[in-house]
Write a protein that holds these residues in place. Structure first.
Motif, mmCIF file in Angstrom:
data_model
loop_
_atom_site.group_PDB
_atom_site.id
_atom_site.type_symbol
_atom_site.label_atom_id
_atom_site.label_comp_id
_atom_site.label_asym_id
_atom_site.label_seq_id
_atom_site.Cartn_x
_atom_site.Cartn_y
_atom_site.Cartn_z
ATOM 1 N N LEU A 176 0.862 -1.179 0.000
ATOM 2 C CA LEU A 176 0.000 0.000 0.000
ATOM 3 C C LEU A 176 0.896 1.226 0.000
ATOM 4 O O LEU A 176 1.958 1.230 0.644
ATOM 5 C CB LEU A 176 -0.905 0.025 1.235
ATOM 6 C CG LEU A 176 -2.068 -0.970 1.283
ATOM 7 C CD1 LEU A 176 -2.754 -0.884 2.644
ATOM 8 C CD2 LEU A 176 -3.070 -0.675 0.172
ATOM 9 N N GLY A 177 0.494 2.268 -0.728
ATOM 10 C CA GLY A 177 1.350 3.443 -0.769
ATOM 11 C C GLY A 177 0.675 4.658 -1.366
ATOM 12 O O GLY A 177 -0.528 4.668 -1.635
ATOM 13 N N VAL A 178 1.485 5.682 -1.524
ATOM 14 C CA VAL A 178 1.036 6.928 -2.136
ATOM 15 C C VAL A 178 2.075 7.342 -3.174
ATOM 16 O O VAL A 178 3.228 6.875 -3.156
ATOM 17 C CB VAL A 178 0.854 8.058 -1.102
ATOM 18 C CG1 VAL A 178 -0.289 7.735 -0.151
ATOM 19 C CG2 VAL A 178 2.150 8.290 -0.323
ATOM 20 N N ALA A 179 1.667 8.207 -4.072
ATOM 21 C CA ALA A 179 2.576 8.712 -5.105
ATOM 22 C C ALA A 179 2.181 10.136 -5.459
ATOM 23 O O ALA A 179 1.010 10.517 -5.333
ATOM 24 C CB ALA A 179 2.532 7.824 -6.347
ATOM 25 N N LEU A 180 3.147 10.900 -5.877
ATOM 26 C CA LEU A 180 2.901 12.223 -6.432
ATOM 27 C C LEU A 180 3.334 12.173 -7.890
ATOM 28 O O LEU A 180 4.523 12.025 -8.193
ATOM 29 C CB LEU A 180 3.682 13.302 -5.686
ATOM 30 C CG LEU A 180 3.484 14.745 -6.196
ATOM 31 C CD1 LEU A 180 2.029 15.160 -6.072
ATOM 32 C CD2 LEU A 180 4.381 15.718 -5.440
ATOM 33 N N VAL A 181 2.365 12.259 -8.796
ATOM 34 C CA VAL A 181 2.603 12.019 -10.221
ATOM 35 C C VAL A 181 2.461 13.317 -11.007
ATOM 36 O O VAL A 181 1.524 14.097 -10.787
ATOM 37 C CB VAL A 181 1.607 10.975 -10.766
ATOM 38 C CG1 VAL A 181 1.797 10.768 -12.265
ATOM 39 C CG2 VAL A 181 1.777 9.655 -10.022
ATOM 40 N N THR A 182 3.400 13.538 -11.915
ATOM 41 C CA THR A 182 3.357 14.700 -12.813
ATOM 42 C C THR A 182 3.117 14.208 -14.234
ATOM 43 O O THR A 182 3.816 13.316 -14.714
ATOM 44 C CB THR A 182 4.668 15.498 -12.759
ATOM 45 O OG1 THR A 182 4.861 15.990 -11.430
ATOM 46 C CG2 THR A 182 4.619 16.684 -13.722
ATOM 47 N N ALA A 183 2.116 14.783 -14.888
ATOM 48 C CA ALA A 183 1.831 14.476 -16.288
ATOM 49 C C ALA A 183 2.107 15.721 -17.125
ATOM 50 O O ALA A 183 1.496 16.769 -16.911
ATOM 51 C CB ALA A 183 0.382 14.035 -16.452
ATOM 52 N N ARG A 184 3.033 15.589 -18.068
ATOM 53 C CA ARG A 184 3.342 16.687 -18.984
ATOM 54 C C ARG A 184 2.617 16.414 -20.299
ATOM 55 O O ARG A 184 2.958 15.481 -21.016
ATOM 56 C CB ARG A 184 4.840 16.785 -19.217
ATOM 57 C CG ARG A 184 5.229 17.905 -20.183
ATOM 58 C CD ARG A 184 6.642 17.743 -20.667
ATOM 59 N NE ARG A 184 7.002 18.771 -21.628
ATOM 60 C CZ ARG A 184 8.010 18.663 -22.507
ATOM 61 N NH1 ARG A 184 8.749 17.563 -22.530
ATOM 62 N NH2 ARG A 184 8.276 19.625 -23.349
ATOM 63 N N LEU A 185 1.626 17.218 -20.600
ATOM 64 C CA LEU A 185 0.810 17.010 -21.795
ATOM 65 C C LEU A 185 1.119 18.075 -22.834
ATOM 66 O O LEU A 185 1.134 19.268 -22.533
ATOM 67 C CB LEU A 185 -0.682 17.046 -21.437
ATOM 68 C CG LEU A 185 -1.659 16.736 -22.575
ATOM 69 C CD1 LEU A 185 -2.835 15.927 -22.059
ATOM 70 C CD2 LEU A 185 -2.180 18.026 -23.227
ATOM 71 N N ARG A 186 1.353 17.611 -24.058
ATOM 72 C CA ARG A 186 1.551 18.514 -25.201
ATOM 73 C C ARG A 186 0.480 18.210 -26.239
ATOM 74 O O ARG A 186 0.210 17.047 -26.524
ATOM 75 C CB ARG A 186 2.935 18.314 -25.800
ATOM 76 C CG ARG A 186 4.076 18.839 -24.922
ATOM 77 C CD ARG A 186 5.372 18.131 -25.196
ATOM 78 N NE ARG A 186 5.319 16.759 -24.694
ATOM 79 C CZ ARG A 186 6.198 15.827 -25.014
ATOM 80 N NH1 ARG A 186 7.188 16.102 -25.829
ATOM 81 N NH2 ARG A 186 6.097 14.609 -24.520
ATOM 82 N N ALA A 187 -0.137 19.259 -26.765
ATOM 83 C CA ALA A 187 -1.232 19.089 -27.719
ATOM 84 C C ALA A 187 -1.036 19.997 -28.911
ATOM 85 O O ALA A 187 -0.688 21.175 -28.759
ATOM 86 C CB ALA A 187 -2.574 19.391 -27.050
#
Length: 218
Positions: free
Chosen positions: A140-151
């Motif tokens: 069990l855990g946690v995460a801090l996620v970054t999504a870099r989106l280019r459109a």
């Protein structure tokens, strides 16, 4: 190739017994699937159809501490990979995302997005013993996620949008370990619902990773 083989042999020969406490490091490699959670009207319009590719290679590294009892805590970095969406779209003012219909005569244009996801992870693991050498890691855990989106902007081809979404996620996982040296772990990462994350294409990721650990002797 010879260097990798030498490193692997060193890990197997120097690994502490599973019952011993101590610090370990781990490298992980495998695959991820970034689930397309974007609703209609966000980077795609169902009236025109779309294609989505969310499967990619994933890899990462962790450092942790294995307690004398069958528990460990670990923190690390993970690269989930890149997902891609291709669609056709009209301007937002001409599209009704509730009825999935176009309300004006604007011509649909091509719209493409590419989103790369990376995260910091923190988790705790319990090792359920199957035998002297085999165990099932339950995490069990946690995460801090970054999504870099280019459109590619459908209505201004010379302009490319770029957005960053930072999302907290919960994680739950299970797998199989041999002497806690080689582990295969499957983990589901999910962002809390009902939050605004600056329009990412995915708020849920499934990973299947093989890990190789080295335990430092006490």
């Amino acid at each position: 190739m010879r260097i990798l083989l030498t490193l692997a042999l060193a890990v197997f020969s120097c690994q502490a017994m599973p019952s011993q406490a101590g610090v370990f490091i781990e490298g992980q490699l495998g695959a991820s699937y970034m689930v397309n959670t974007a609703p209609d009207g966000r980077w795609r319009q169902e009236a025109f159809g779309s294609s989505y590719h969310g499967l990619d290679m994933a890899y990462g590294g962790r450092i942790g501490y294995r307690f004398a009892k069958p528990w460990s805590v670990q923190a690390g970095l993970i690269h989930f990979g890149t997902n891609r969406t291709e669609s056709r779209a009209v301007s937002d003012g001409c599209y009704n995302d509730k009825t999935h219909t176009v309300s004006c005569g604007n011509q649909a244009m091509s719209l493409k997005t590419v989103s790369t996801m990376n995260g910091y992870t923190l988790s705790g693991t319990y090792y359920a013993a199957l035998s002297e050498n085999w165990s099932v890691p339950l995490s069990l855990g946690v995460a801090l996620v970054t999504a870099r989106l280019r459109a590619d902007d459908a209505f201004n081809p010379v302009f490319t949008q770029e957005r960053y979404s930072r999302m907290p996620m919960w994680s739950v996982g299970a797998g199989l370990c041999w002497r806690e040296v080689v582990c295969w772990e499957n983990t589901l990462y999910t962002a809390p619902s009902g939050q605004h994350y600056h329009d990412p294409t995915s708020e849920q990721v499934f990973t299947s990773l093989f890990g190789l650990r080295y335990a430092f002797e006490q």
